[in-house]
Design a protein around this motif. Structure first.
Motif, PDB file in Angstrom:
ATOM      1  N   VAL A  53       2.997 -11.654  -2.524  1.00  0.00           N
ATOM      2  CA  VAL A  53       3.057 -11.399  -1.081  1.00  0.00           C
ATOM      3  C   VAL A  53       2.599  -9.972  -0.777  1.00  0.00           C
ATOM      4  CG1 VAL A  53       4.559 -11.322   0.952  1.00  0.00           C
ATOM      5  CG2 VAL A  53       4.999 -13.000  -0.858  1.00  0.00           C
ATOM      6  N   PRO A  54       1.516  -9.822  -0.001  1.00  0.00           N
ATOM      7  CA  PRO A  54       1.097  -8.463   0.382  1.00  0.00           C
ATOM      8  C   PRO A  54       1.945  -7.941   1.544  1.00  0.00           C
ATOM      9  CG  PRO A  54      -0.415 -10.078   1.303  1.00  0.00           C
ATOM     10  CD  PRO A  54       0.586 -10.850   0.470  1.00  0.00           C
ATOM     11  N   ILE A  55       2.336  -6.683   1.447  1.00  0.00           N
ATOM     12  CA  ILE A  55       3.048  -6.005   2.532  1.00  0.00           C
ATOM     13  C   ILE A  55       2.257  -4.761   2.909  1.00  0.00           C
ATOM     14  CG2 ILE A  55       5.128  -4.726   3.185  1.00  0.00           C
ATOM     15  CD1 ILE A  55       6.781  -6.621   1.583  1.00  0.00           C
ATOM     16  N   SER A  56       1.982  -4.611   4.197  1.00  0.00           N
ATOM     17  CA  SER A  56       1.227  -3.462   4.692  1.00  0.00           C
ATOM     18  C   SER A  56       2.140  -2.554   5.503  1.00  0.00           C
ATOM     19  CB  SER A  56       0.060  -3.932   5.578  1.00  0.00           C
ATOM     20  OG  SER A  56      -0.780  -4.833   4.880  1.00  0.00           O
ATOM     21  N   ILE A  57       2.011  -1.237   5.254  1.00  0.00           N
ATOM     22  CA  ILE A  57       2.778  -0.231   5.992  1.00  0.00           C
ATOM     23  C   ILE A  57       1.788   0.707   6.668  1.00  0.00           C
ATOM     24  CG2 ILE A  57       4.519   1.586   5.904  1.00  0.00           C
ATOM     25  CD1 ILE A  57       5.521   0.413   3.286  1.00  0.00           C
ATOM     26  N   TYR A  58       1.985   0.923   7.976  1.00  0.00           N
ATOM     27  CA  TYR A  58       1.092   1.814   8.728  1.00  0.00           C
ATOM     28  C   TYR A  58       1.926   2.742   9.595  1.00  0.00           C
ATOM     29  CZ  TYR A  58      -3.349   3.219  10.788  1.00  0.00           C
ATOM     30  OH  TYR A  58      -4.464   3.940  11.155  1.00  0.00           O
ATOM     31  N   TYR A  59       1.604   4.033   9.538  1.00  0.00           N
ATOM     32  CA  TYR A  59       2.321   5.051  10.309  1.00  0.00           C
ATOM     33  C   TYR A  59       1.451   5.483  11.481  1.00  0.00           C
ATOM     34  CZ  TYR A  59       5.084   5.281   6.023  1.00  0.00           C
ATOM     35  OH  TYR A  59       5.855   4.953   4.933  1.00  0.00           O
ATOM     36  N   GLY A  92      -0.734   2.801  -7.596  1.00  0.00           N
ATOM     37  CA  GLY A  92      -0.214   3.634  -8.660  1.00  0.00           C
ATOM     38  C   GLY A  92       0.245   5.007  -8.227  1.00  0.00           C
ATOM     39  N   GLU A  93      -0.284   5.516  -7.148  1.00  0.00           N
ATOM     40  CA  GLU A  93       0.095   6.821  -6.632  1.00  0.00           C
ATOM     41  C   GLU A  93      -0.231   6.877  -5.145  1.00  0.00           C
ATOM     42  OE1 GLU A  93      -2.198   9.604  -8.823  1.00  0.00           O
ATOM     43  OE2 GLU A  93      -4.109   8.994  -7.956  1.00  0.00           O
ATOM     44  N   GLU A  94       0.321   7.879  -4.467  1.00  0.00           N
ATOM     45  CA  GLU A  94       0.039   8.029  -3.039  1.00  0.00           C
ATOM     46  C   GLU A  94      -1.442   8.311  -2.819  1.00  0.00           C
ATOM     47  OE1 GLU A  94       2.504  10.984  -1.209  1.00  0.00           O
ATOM     48  OE2 GLU A  94       4.331  10.207  -2.137  1.00  0.00           O
ATOM     49  N   GLN A  95      -2.017   7.585  -1.862  1.00  0.00           N
ATOM     50  CA  GLN A  95      -3.394   7.833  -1.442  1.00  0.00           C
ATOM     51  C   GLN A  95      -3.424   7.835   0.081  1.00  0.00           C
ATOM     52  OE1 GLN A  95      -6.294   5.292  -3.336  1.00  0.00           O
ATOM     53  NE2 GLN A  95      -5.237   5.331  -5.300  1.00  0.00           N
ATOM     54  N   HIS A  96      -4.396   8.511   0.644  1.00  0.00           N
ATOM     55  CA  HIS A  96      -4.468   8.604   2.101  1.00  0.00           C
ATOM     56  C   HIS A  96      -4.486   7.212   2.725  1.00  0.00           C
ATOM     57  CE1 HIS A  96      -5.900   9.492   6.160  1.00  0.00           C
ATOM     58  NE2 HIS A  96      -5.497  10.743   5.949  1.00  0.00           N
ATOM     59  N   LEU A  97      -3.804   7.091   3.836  1.00  0.00           N
ATOM     60  CA  LEU A  97      -3.655   5.793   4.492  1.00  0.00           C
ATOM     61  C   LEU A  97      -4.992   5.137   4.807  1.00  0.00           C
ATOM     62  CD1 LEU A  97      -1.714   3.729   5.765  1.00  0.00           C
ATOM     63  CD2 LEU A  97      -1.641   5.160   7.818  1.00  0.00           C
ATOM     64  N   ASN A 141       0.841  -1.193   0.000  1.00  0.00           N
ATOM     65  CA  ASN A 141       0.000   0.000   0.000  1.00  0.00           C
ATOM     66  C   ASN A 141       0.881   1.250   0.000  1.00  0.00           C
ATOM     67  OD1 ASN A 141       0.497  -0.849   2.925  1.00  0.00           O
ATOM     68  ND2 ASN A 141      -0.424   1.160   3.269  1.00  0.00           N
ATOM     69  N   HIS A 142       0.370   2.338  -0.562  1.00  0.00           N
ATOM     70  CA  HIS A 142       1.200   3.535  -0.793  1.00  0.00           C
ATOM     71  C   HIS A 142       0.473   4.771  -0.294  1.00  0.00           C
ATOM     72  CE1 HIS A 142       4.285   5.980  -2.322  1.00  0.00           C
ATOM     73  NE2 HIS A 142       3.912   6.095  -3.596  1.00  0.00           N
ATOM     74  N   SER A 143       0.962   5.338   0.831  1.00  0.00           N
ATOM     75  CA  SER A 143       0.294   6.499   1.409  1.00  0.00           C
ATOM     76  C   SER A 143       1.206   7.689   1.643  1.00  0.00           C
ATOM     77  CB  SER A 143      -0.379   6.124   2.743  1.00  0.00           C
ATOM     78  OG  SER A 143       0.592   5.755   3.716  1.00  0.00           O
ATOM     79  N   LEU A 172      -8.718   0.496  -1.945  1.00  0.00           N
ATOM     80  CA  LEU A 172      -7.341   0.808  -2.305  1.00  0.00           C
ATOM     81  C   LEU A 172      -7.177   1.056  -3.804  1.00  0.00           C
ATOM     82  CD1 LEU A 172      -5.370  -1.731  -0.062  1.00  0.00           C
ATOM     83  CD2 LEU A 172      -5.881   0.673   0.393  1.00  0.00           C
ATOM     84  N   GLU A 173      -8.020   0.455  -4.609  1.00  0.00           N
ATOM     85  CA  GLU A 173      -8.035   0.686  -6.064  1.00  0.00           C
ATOM     86  C   GLU A 173      -6.717   0.293  -6.727  1.00  0.00           C
ATOM     87  OE1 GLU A 173     -11.340   4.232  -6.535  1.00  0.00           O
ATOM     88  OE2 GLU A 173      -9.228   4.817  -6.348  1.00  0.00           O
ATOM     89  N   PHE A 174      -6.487  -1.010  -6.814  1.00  0.00           N
ATOM     90  CA  PHE A 174      -5.286  -1.539  -7.472  1.00  0.00           C
ATOM     91  C   PHE A 174      -5.449  -1.510  -8.987  1.00  0.00           C
ATOM     92  CE2 PHE A 174      -3.513  -4.531  -3.935  1.00  0.00           C
ATOM     93  CZ  PHE A 174      -3.337  -3.427  -3.112  1.00  0.00           C
ATOM     94  N   PHE A 175      -4.329  -1.328  -9.693  1.00  0.00           N
ATOM     95  CA  PHE A 175      -4.374  -1.403 -11.152  1.00  0.00           C
ATOM     96  C   PHE A 175      -4.115  -2.853 -11.591  1.00  0.00           C
ATOM     97  CE2 PHE A 175       0.183  -0.849 -10.462  1.00  0.00           C
ATOM     98  CZ  PHE A 175       0.780  -1.568 -11.483  1.00  0.00           C
TER      99      PHE A 175
END
Length: 218
Positions: free
Chosen positions: A151-157, A122-127, A46-48, A132-135
């Motif tokens: 393999v899914p990897i999740s990042i959380y701040y 595809g681009e940064e989106q709010h966490l 995921n990309h936030s 999530l809208e994957f391409f």
């Protein structure tokens, strides 16, 4: 498209700088996993935030320890060609020919035993944004590389009890191939998106509950 041009000396130097930068801005970088892939793998992250590529670079150096490559938008890689030296290659979803070349280059990297790291949004989106809208490009790669684990990897701040925020990373188990491989590309993409969303939401709940026992600090 612009292929990666890795340089081991530059990678070594950047890894030292990157570690210092992350440590200066975050209190802890915590990671949780039960298994790690041994060999090629397609990682979906995921990309936030701006930090995400630096975080996964650090994760790969410290935990996965693979010959890793990652997609970067063509505009960004032309502005900062340095990133090609540490494994970035270009993608442009507005150019069909460029897109197909990037996807086939990903396949070639996986075929040679490397790992490929992709932000399927595809681009940064709010966490907290959902869906999530994957391409669908990730399904194209998965179809072309039937034996490569996805393999899914999740990042959380998270801001918690310290001045600096913390980073939490969950490396998921490889997704069950029998659950998705017979699906068409659109359905497969939705399956990947749903699995990634579920894992990210579970990570968020774990952090809210301050259940940190499964994490180790990088």
């Amino acid at each position: 498209m612009l292929k990666a041009k890795k340089n081991s000396f530059i990678e070594w130097g950047f890894s030292k700088f990157n570690r210092f930068l992350l440590k200066s801005q975050f209190k802890y970088i915590n990671v949780s996993y039960s298994t790690l892939p041994d060999g090629p793998a397609l990682f979906l992250i995921n990309h936030s935030t701006w930090w995400d590529p630096l975080v996964i670079y650090h994760l790969n150096r410290e935990i996965i320890q693979s010959d890793g490559y990652g997609m970067m938008h063509e505009d960004g890689i032309r502005r900062f060609p340095f990133f090609r030296r540490i494994g970035a290659f270009s993608i442009n979803t507005n150019d069909r020919r460029h897109l197909l070349q990037s996807l086939n280059y990903s396949k070639a990297l996986l075929d040679q035993g490397s790992t490929v790291w992709i932000f399927p949004q595809g681009e940064e989106q709010h966490l907290e944004k959902r869906p999530l809208e994957f391409f669908t490009g990730i399904a194209y790669i998965a179809k072309k590389c039937p034996t490569v684990p996805v393999v899914p990897i999740s990042i959380y701040y998270s801001f918690e009890h310290t001045k600096k925020p913390n980073i939490y990373i969950k490396i998921g188990d490889p997704l069950a191939r029998e659950e998705y491989f017979s699906l068409n590309r659109k359905e497969m993409t939705r399956y990947f998106e749903n699995c990634s969303t579920e894992q990210l939401d579970q990570l968020r709940e774990t952090i809210i509950k301050e259940d940190h026992h499964s994490f180790r600090t990088l």
